[in-house]
Design an enzyme around this catalytic site. Structure first.
Site, short mmCIF file in Angstrom:
data_model
loop_
_atom_site.label_atom_id
_atom_site.label_comp_id
_atom_site.label_asym_id
_atom_site.label_seq_id
_atom_site.Cartn_x
_atom_site.Cartn_y
_atom_site.Cartn_z
N HIS A 83 -12.42 17.97 70.94
CA HIS A 83 -11.84 17.82 72.28
C HIS A 83 -12.56 16.72 73.06
O HIS A 83 -11.93 15.95 73.80
CB HIS A 83 -11.93 19.14 73.05
N GLU A 116 -4.36 21.03 70.47
CA GLU A 116 -5.16 22.05 69.80
C GLU A 116 -5.07 21.89 68.28
O GLU A 116 -6.07 22.04 67.57
CB GLU A 116 -4.71 23.45 70.22
N HIS A 134 -14.83 21.97 66.71
CA HIS A 134 -13.56 21.97 67.43
C HIS A 134 -13.76 21.49 68.86
O HIS A 134 -12.97 20.68 69.38
CB HIS A 134 -12.96 23.38 67.41
N GLU A 135 -14.82 21.98 69.51
CA GLU A 135 -15.09 21.55 70.89
C GLU A 135 -15.46 20.07 70.94
O GLU A 135 -15.08 19.35 71.86
CB GLU A 135 -16.20 22.42 71.50
#
Length: 408
Positions: free
Chosen positions: A266, A321, A262-263
């Site tokens: 980003h 997100e 997930h990071e």
């Protein structure tokens, strides 16, 4: 031809609206800067001779006052060395207060630097005298139109403001990283065991980064027991992922991979850069309010700009997100692991002491899940709606989990 998904279309629409609003807000800030700078310049130019004369008199008065103070302060300093003055005046707790006032009134720094200070006053006096003589001797208004000159000054002020924004954002590139590292309690000199655990996380990040076709970001590991996972950095090659020991203890290996993916999503989507770019008008407006000491004529329009920008940023970051969640699943191929990690982290943060979370609430925009809501005695629902629904940087964890499981 590949058709865009609903998620992509939704993100593009939100980005278009946000860019339109933020662009308009930035234009309004620059226009306000132009008007204020031009008005001040026009005011000075219309009464330029009077301005020079007033500044000349003030600088002379200040120079004479400084010389008188310097003589008096030097004599007192020689007669009463440090702390002897307060000892003569008081012999209890008042002594410290007296000494503090004495140090201010009889500043040793000002005494030591008296040539520079006096030269400044004299220089201003000479400069304003020459300026006054020049404006009296030359019919400058027949050559230079004050209105045109004021407009030119306004343009220069706007240019200087844009340059300052670009420079300050470049300088502040490391500020969010410091805040996130403080929140995770990253040590400057980690011991061998902590470094070994960081290296293990680093290997996971490298493996996931290869799967995402990304350069592996720097990995920092903090000792905070609060689960923390955040990414900071404008460019993929200079990004940093910060995690805490609390995160490693809260999730299993599959869930840890999902969080790191997930990071990385980003990083790949350059979300930090997008968030910073969209936030620039708000930073500009806040700087204007501070520069003009909260003048209501400046503060009201600038406050409106800040509200609009914050809402625009929230609309975009909440949806990004969802995009990062979907990208993380694409990297790991493990939808259930990410859903489980979000559920675990949300529950874990609910159990954390409120003081531990409140101390670093400013880093919430960079975290994988937001801190839990703190209930208030009055207007709790209204505050929650404003903070989480209007200006929240994350959608609710429940909605994110529902979206993930709906894809299963």
């Amino acid at each position: 031809m590949i058709r865009p998904t609903r998620l992509q279309v939704g993100l593009w629409l939100r980005m278009a609206v946000a860019v339109l609003l933020v662009g308009s807000a930035q234009f309004a800030v620059l226009a306000l800067e132009f008007v204020v700078g031009g008005f001040v310049a026009l005011f000075v130019l219309v009464a330029l001779e009077d301005f020079f004369a007033l500044l000349f008199v003030c600088s002379l008065v200040l120079a004479v006052a400084f010389v008188c103070w310097l003589v008096l302060a030097t004599v007192i300093r020689r007669c009463y060395p440090e702390r002897t003055l307060s000892d003569r005046l008081a012999h209890d707790g008042v002594a410290d207060a007296v000494e503090s006032v004495g140090e201010t009134l009889l500043s040793a720094v000002a005494i030591a630097n008296w040539p520079k200070i006096l030269a400044l006053f004299v220089g201003v006096a000479l400069g304003t005298f020459v300026g006054f003589a020049f404006t009296e001797a030359v019919a400058w208004r027949s050559i230079v139109d004050p209105l045109s000159a004021a407009a030119a000054v306004g343009v220069l002020v706007v240019i200087a403001h844009v340059v300052w924004i670009a420079y300050s954002e470049r300088v502040r590139d490391t500020a969010p990283l410091r805040d996130v590292e403080d929140a995770a309690r990253v040590l400057e000199r980690p011991d061998g065991d902590l470094e070994e655990r960081r290296a293990a996380v680093r290997r996971r990040v490298e493996r996931l980064a290869r799967q995402a076709d990304l350069p592996a970001p720097t990995v920092r590991l903090g000792v905070s027991p609060t689960p923390t996972a955040a990414t900071v950095g404008y460019r993929p090659e200079s990004s940093t992922i910060v995690v805490s020991e609390g995160l490693l203890e809260a999730v299993d290996d599959r869930e840890l991979d999902a969080v790191l993916a997930h990071e990385l999503a980003h990083v790949k989507n350059r979300d930090a850069a997008v968030l910073t770019a969209l936030s620039v008008p708000a930073a500009s407006a806040a700087a204007l309010i501070e520069r003009y000491n909260g003048n209501p004529y400046i503060a009201l329009p600038c406050g409106l700009v800040i509200v609009i920008v914050r809402w625009s940023v929230a609309v975009v970051t909440r949806y990004r997100e969802y995009v990062a969640d979907r990208s993380a699943v694409a990297i790991t191929g493990d939808l259930a692991a990410l859903a489980g990690a979000l559920e675990t982290l949300d529950a874990e943060l609910e159990r954390r002491p409120s003081n531990d979370l409140r101390e670093h609430r400013s880093t919430a925009a960079f975290s994988i899940v937001p801190p839990p809501w703190e209930e208030h005695r009055f207007f709790d629902r209204t505050r929650r709606f404003v903070s989480r629904t209007l200006f929240g940087t994350h959608p609710s964890t429940e909605k994110r989990i529902e979206r993930l499981r709906a894809r299963a």
